[in-house]
Design an enzyme around this catalytic site. Sequence first.
Site, PDB file in Angstrom:
ATOM      1  N   TYR A   1       0.829  -1.207   0.000  1.00  0.00           N
ATOM      2  CA  TYR A   1       0.000   0.000   0.000  1.00  0.00           C
ATOM      3  C   TYR A   1       0.864   1.259   0.000  1.00  0.00           C
ATOM      4  CZ  TYR A   1      -3.879   3.126   1.241  1.00  0.00           C
ATOM      5  OH  TYR A   1      -4.825   4.121   1.248  1.00  0.00           O
TER       6      TYR A   1
ATOM      7  N   LYS B   1       0.920   3.746  -3.182  1.00  0.00           N
ATOM      8  CA  LYS B   1       0.364   5.078  -2.999  1.00  0.00           C
ATOM      9  C   LYS B   1       1.430   6.160  -3.151  1.00  0.00           C
ATOM     10  CE  LYS B   1      -4.095   4.843  -2.374  1.00  0.00           C
ATOM     11  NZ  LYS B   1      -5.015   5.612  -3.239  1.00  0.00           N
TER      12      LYS B   1
END
Length: 257
Positions: free
Chosen positions: A155, A159
Amino acid sequence: MQELTRISPPDLSGRVAAVTGAAQGIGYSVAKQLVEAGATVFAGMHAPGEARIEGAESLSMDVTDETQIESAFRYIGLNAGRLDILVNNAGTIEPIGHFQDIDVKEFGRAIDVNVLGPARCIRAALPLMRAQTGGVIVNAGTGAAKIPLEGWTAYCCSKSAALMLSRMVDEEFKCNGIRVFDLGIPPTDTRLQELIRASGINRISKIPRESLLDPDIPASAAVWLCGEEALKIDEVVLDLRDDLFRRLMTDNSKPES
């Protein structure tokens, strides 16, 4: 974060908007609030029939399927004749786990959804926006793009890359009147947060549900960024906890005289 409140929407009458990940959570609320603000809204969902948003047209938008994305934006161009707003909300938190334990293929899927997904949508949207010399792209961001968190390798990495994608697209297309904002969103009461809580990994998983933001609040900030006032902002990377949004929320909470 309980002091954060919903921001009043701008007038978006006559604007055409597309939202990914609109079946639930923040994306659902963004689509609803865009309709309330007067926009014509195409609500992108992973599969047809996932949700119904009154006043919006649902479209199949699996952000990992380039053919489907191209088809969806071609449909928008043919039926609406323009595109003023793109909100890239679709994303995944999985796989959650320590780096040595996660499957590299699942790591790749996080990149596919969180980085290549917005990239596919932006590439499909750009011809429509460039044709009318302007548009706004809002990408759902996170503090995890800049801060490493245990168990979130996929993640955080994806991101972080998505944040740079926002900066690059703004850098290359602001000359065409296209603005890009990467909006950092604090922990919010969504399906994604349920998965985080179930994992029990890192401090974010320990946040009690009652302390999470209502999805309407970050959604209202995303919708505000689609209005005229937001075009005065020079920065690309923003966060809901910034003074800018706190001021907007404070002004919004004042009683009318």
